[in-house]
Design an enzyme around this catalytic site. Sequence first.
Site, short mmCIF file in Angstrom:
data_model
loop_
_atom_site.label_atom_id
_atom_site.label_comp_id
_atom_site.label_asym_id
_atom_site.label_seq_id
_atom_site.Cartn_x
_atom_site.Cartn_y
_atom_site.Cartn_z
CE LYS A 1 -4.00 -2.18 0.46
NZ LYS A 1 -4.41 -3.41 0.42
C1 LIG Z 1 -5.56 -4.14 0.95
C2 LIG Z 1 -7.03 -4.12 0.83
C3 LIG Z 1 -7.87 -4.46 1.90
C4 LIG Z 1 -7.38 -4.91 3.25
O1 LIG Z 1 -6.40 -5.85 3.20
P1 LIG Z 1 -5.62 -6.40 4.49
O2 LIG Z 1 -4.62 -7.31 3.86
O3 LIG Z 1 -6.60 -7.09 5.34
O4 LIG Z 1 -5.00 -5.25 5.19
C5 LIG Z 1 -9.24 -4.34 1.72
N1 LIG Z 1 -9.77 -3.93 0.57
C6 LIG Z 1 -9.00 -3.58 -0.49
C7 LIG Z 1 -9.64 -3.09 -1.73
C8 LIG Z 1 -7.60 -3.69 -0.40
O5 LIG Z 1 -6.85 -3.37 -1.44
#
Ligand SMILES: *Cc1c(COP(=O)(O)O)cnc(C)c1O
Length: 372
Positions: A182
Site C-alpha cells: 500500500k
Molecule cells: C488491501 C485491501 C484491503 C485490506 O487488506 P488487508 O490485507 O486485510 O490489510 C481491503 N480492501 C482492499 C480493496 C484492499 O486493497
Amino acid sequence: MKHYPTARPHITKWDERHVLEALRSGILSIGPYIEKFEKKFARVVGTKYACAVSSGTAGLHLALIAAGIGKGDEVITTPFSFVASANAILYVGAKPVFVDIDPVTYNIDPAKIEARITKRTKAIMPVHIFGQPAQMDAIMNIAKKHKLVVIEDACESLLSTFNGKRAGTFGQSAVFAFYANKQMTTGEGGMLVTDDKRIDALCRSLRNQGRAPNMQWLDHDRLGYNYRMDEMSAALGLSQLKNIKFLIRKRRELAGWYTKALAPLSHLVTVPKTARKATNTWFVYVIALKNAKLGRDALIEKLKKRGVHTRPYLPSIHLFKFYRSLGYKKDACPVSVATSKRTLALPFYIGLTKRDVACIAKILKDTMTNAI
Ligand SMILES: *Cc1c(COP(=O)(O)O)cnc(C)c1O
C-alpha cells in the site's frame, strides 16, 4: 538480467529507528505509539477519530458490525476489488450485492446502484480502487435518498480526493490498510476512521475482545475480537505517515513516467485515467490490453521470463469458486468481468528509476509486438 517485482515497501532508517524504539520500550501492544499514530492519522485524513486495527479486513469487519449490519441484510458493493471487501460483508452474515463498474475508472458505477436496492439493502460499500475515489457525490446522494449507510473501503486510496474532499471522509466510517504494497505500510495493519464518537468507541471495544473502554476493568461488554495493532507496527506506521507526502509524490512521479513511456503503445494498451473530479495516489499502475485476444495471461508469463513481474489485477470477486458456490452468476457484472480479463499491474514501487520504467516499457513493447 534485472528483476522487477510487482511491489515492494519503501523503508527508511527512520522507520527502523522507530520500530526499534517501540521494541525496546517494554510496551508491545496498545501503548503510546498506537495513540500517536491514531491521532496523527485522523488529523492527516481529516476525520475526528481513527482506530488502529490488525488489518484492513479487520477494520471492514468492525465497520460493518458498528453499522449494525447483520444476517439478512444486503450491502451494495463492487466485484472489481480485493476479495476482503466482499468477505467482510459475509463475516457479519450479510449478502454482498455486486454492482458493475465504470469502464474507465474501474470504480462502482453509480448509475447502476439504484436498480439493485431492495427492502433488505442497508449499506453501500464503495471501494476506491487503485488509488482513486469512487464517484462519491452520486453515491452519497443515492445513500441519502434511500437512507443507507456508506462504509468506504479506502484501503487502496490514502489521501486521494474527490471534489477536493479526502477519500475516507464521506461515509459513516472508512477503512485504510497498511499491507506492504500500500501507499504506506505497517507490515500488517489497518485503520478505521469516523466522525462518530459512538462508532469509534464501539470499534475500540470490539478490537479488544469487547472490553469496556477503561482498560482497568477486566470486563467484557460484548462479543469482541483480537484485532489489536501491535506497537512495532504502530511505530512503523507513525514513521511512514510522517513521510507520506514524499511517498505519494514519488508514486505520482512514477505514474507520470509510465504514462509517458507507454504512450507509443497506445494502439495496444490503455493506461489508467483519473476521473475529472478526482485525484489519484496510485496504489498500483494497471494497464488494460485493448484487445483481450492479445492474451493477458501469456503476456504475464513472457514478461516474467524477462524479469518483469506483473499480476492480473483484479479478478472479479463473484467469479471466485467460493462465491460461485454461493450462487453468484458468471454473466453478472459484464464490465467488471471483461476488465478483469484485460488488466495487469506493472512493477510499481519507490526505487524504480525513470530508466527502469523505460526498460520495462521496452520489454513490454517487444513482448507484445512479437506476440502479434
Ligand atoms: C488491501 C485491501 C484491503 C485490506 O487488506 P488487508 O490485507 O486485510 O490489510 C481491503 N480492501 C482492499 C480493496 C484492499 O486493497
